[in-house]
Design a protein around this motif. Structure first.
Motif, mmCIF file in Angstrom:
data_model
loop_
_atom_site.group_PDB
_atom_site.id
_atom_site.type_symbol
_atom_site.label_atom_id
_atom_site.label_comp_id
_atom_site.label_asym_id
_atom_site.label_seq_id
_atom_site.Cartn_x
_atom_site.Cartn_y
_atom_site.Cartn_z
ATOM 1 N N UNK A 271 0.875 -1.174 0.000
ATOM 2 C CA UNK A 271 0.000 0.000 0.000
ATOM 3 C C UNK A 271 0.910 1.221 0.000
ATOM 4 N N UNK A 272 0.682 2.139 -0.948
ATOM 5 C CA UNK A 272 1.664 3.213 -1.115
ATOM 6 C C UNK A 272 1.042 4.420 -1.803
ATOM 7 N N UNK A 273 1.344 5.618 -1.248
ATOM 8 C CA UNK A 273 0.856 6.850 -1.868
ATOM 9 C C UNK A 273 1.761 7.341 -2.990
ATOM 10 N N UNK A 274 3.018 6.889 -2.974
ATOM 11 C CA UNK A 274 3.915 7.221 -4.082
ATOM 12 C C UNK A 274 3.563 6.278 -5.239
ATOM 13 N N UNK A 275 2.491 6.638 -5.955
ATOM 14 C CA UNK A 275 1.915 5.746 -6.967
ATOM 15 C C UNK A 275 2.909 5.441 -8.084
ATOM 16 N N UNK A 276 3.707 6.414 -8.452
ATOM 17 C CA UNK A 276 4.669 6.222 -9.540
ATOM 18 C C UNK A 276 5.651 5.103 -9.219
ATOM 19 N N UNK A 277 6.252 5.173 -8.039
ATOM 20 C CA UNK A 277 7.214 4.150 -7.619
ATOM 21 C C UNK A 277 6.526 2.812 -7.434
ATOM 22 N N UNK A 278 5.353 2.846 -6.785
ATOM 23 C CA UNK A 278 4.636 1.606 -6.470
ATOM 24 C C UNK A 278 4.252 0.850 -7.737
ATOM 25 N N UNK A 279 3.719 1.568 -8.726
ATOM 26 C CA UNK A 279 3.302 0.915 -9.968
ATOM 27 C C UNK A 279 4.505 0.424 -10.772
ATOM 28 N N UNK A 280 5.626 1.107 -10.640
ATOM 29 C CA UNK A 280 6.804 0.719 -11.419
ATOM 30 C C UNK A 280 7.416 -0.596 -10.931
ATOM 31 N N UNK A 281 7.175 -0.971 -9.669
ATOM 32 C CA UNK A 281 7.726 -2.243 -9.166
ATOM 33 C C UNK A 281 6.677 -3.357 -9.129
ATOM 34 N N UNK A 282 5.403 -3.021 -9.352
ATOM 35 C CA UNK A 282 4.317 -3.987 -9.168
ATOM 36 C C UNK A 282 4.104 -4.868 -10.397
ATOM 37 N N UNK A 283 3.847 -6.145 -10.137
ATOM 38 C CA UNK A 283 3.353 -7.020 -11.212
ATOM 39 C C UNK A 283 1.926 -6.618 -11.579
ATOM 40 N N UNK A 284 1.107 -6.467 -10.545
ATOM 41 C CA UNK A 284 -0.286 -6.059 -10.746
ATOM 42 C C UNK A 284 -0.651 -5.019 -9.696
ATOM 43 N N UNK A 285 -1.719 -4.271 -9.999
ATOM 44 C CA UNK A 285 -2.105 -3.193 -9.091
ATOM 45 C C UNK A 285 -3.616 -2.999 -9.084
ATOM 46 N N UNK A 286 -4.087 -2.463 -7.973
ATOM 47 C CA UNK A 286 -5.494 -2.097 -7.803
ATOM 48 C C UNK A 286 -5.565 -0.630 -7.402
ATOM 49 N N UNK A 287 -6.586 0.051 -7.899
ATOM 50 C CA UNK A 287 -6.881 1.422 -7.470
ATOM 51 C C UNK A 287 -8.143 1.356 -6.605
ATOM 52 N N UNK A 288 -8.061 1.894 -5.391
ATOM 53 C CA UNK A 288 -9.195 1.877 -4.480
ATOM 54 C C UNK A 288 -9.732 3.302 -4.316
#
Length: 234
Positions: free
Chosen positions: A190-207
């Motif tokens: 869970x992360x507010x730094x969306x740019x960094x979080x999405x760049x390392x994630x295989x998959x992601x959810x937006x809540x």
């Protein structure tokens, strides 16, 4: 590995999570992004047994863990690094790490794991006798992650690991998250730094307001125009 199926969580009259469903497969980094108050932390607390859902089911490695106690969930191999780090400020770095291994019985292997943590976080080795409350914010985050890894978790839940850290430290923390994943631990971030979080994630959810509004590959959501506009400042 982990599946949440139509989870509903209430705080009194406030409906915090609304029919929320997500899945985390073994070996993945899965990221959850969203605004403050969207329900990100509530979801992690529900997985780790701190908050009980009113409706819905949580399955972990094909076992229904809905309503299980937080202590039982830790024993199943789920470690939770909470928002704000929550290290034991009046204990030393070493004592904090020892607390991370408190349910383990394999004493000889625990000693080896301390060394692995110190290899991953050399600054903690330098400060092993220092009171944890005197560490910098970045060092405290390393300690919180190191303490969780002493459990030898199959799944680690990370809540806002980059919050309040300098940019150079943010890069280091995200590099460590990828290292943890490569060494065999599944990550729900869970992360507010969306740019960094999405760049390392295989998959992601937006809540959004307790509901999943969007899901997809991390790289695809990085390019999504709505995600860019709302969360990436573009």
């Amino acid at each position: 590995m982990l599946k949440l199926d139509k989870i509903n969580v209430y705080y009194g009259a406030i409906h915090a999570l609304k029919d929320l469903s997500i899945e985390v497969k073994e070996g993945e980094i899965v990221t959850l992004i969203g605004a403050n108050g969207a329900g990100k932390t509530s979801m992690l607390k529900t997985i780790s047994g701190i908050v009980k859902p009113k409706e819905g089911a949580i399955k972990y490695i094909d076992k229904d863990i809905t309503g299980s106690s937080a202590s039982d969930i830790v024993k199943m191999g789920i470690a939770h690094v909470p928002e704000g780090r929550r290290i034991f400020a009046n204990m030393s770095v070493m004592e904090n790490l020892e607390m991370g291994a408190f349910i383990r019985k394999d004493k000889s292997e625990i000693r080896g794991d301390y060394e692995k943590i110190f290899e991953k976080f050399p600054r903690l080795k330098e400060r092993r006798t220092q009171m944890a409350g005197t560490l910098s914010g970045g060092e405290q985050q390393m300690l919180a992650m190191g303490r969780a890894l002493m459990l030898r978790p199959k799944l680690i839940l990370l809540d806002e690991p980059s919050m309040g850290l300098a940019p150079i430290m943010v890069d280091e923390i995200f590099s460590t998250i990828q290292d943890i994943n490569k060494s065999g631990t599944t990550v729900l971030l869970v992360e507010q730094n969306a740019n960094m979080a999405l760049s390392v994630a295989n998959r992601a959810y937006v809540i959004q307001t307790g509901k999943i509004a969007l899901e997809g590959k991390g790289c695809d959501l990085l390019k999504d125009e709505n995600v860019k506009k709302t969360y990436l400042g573009g």
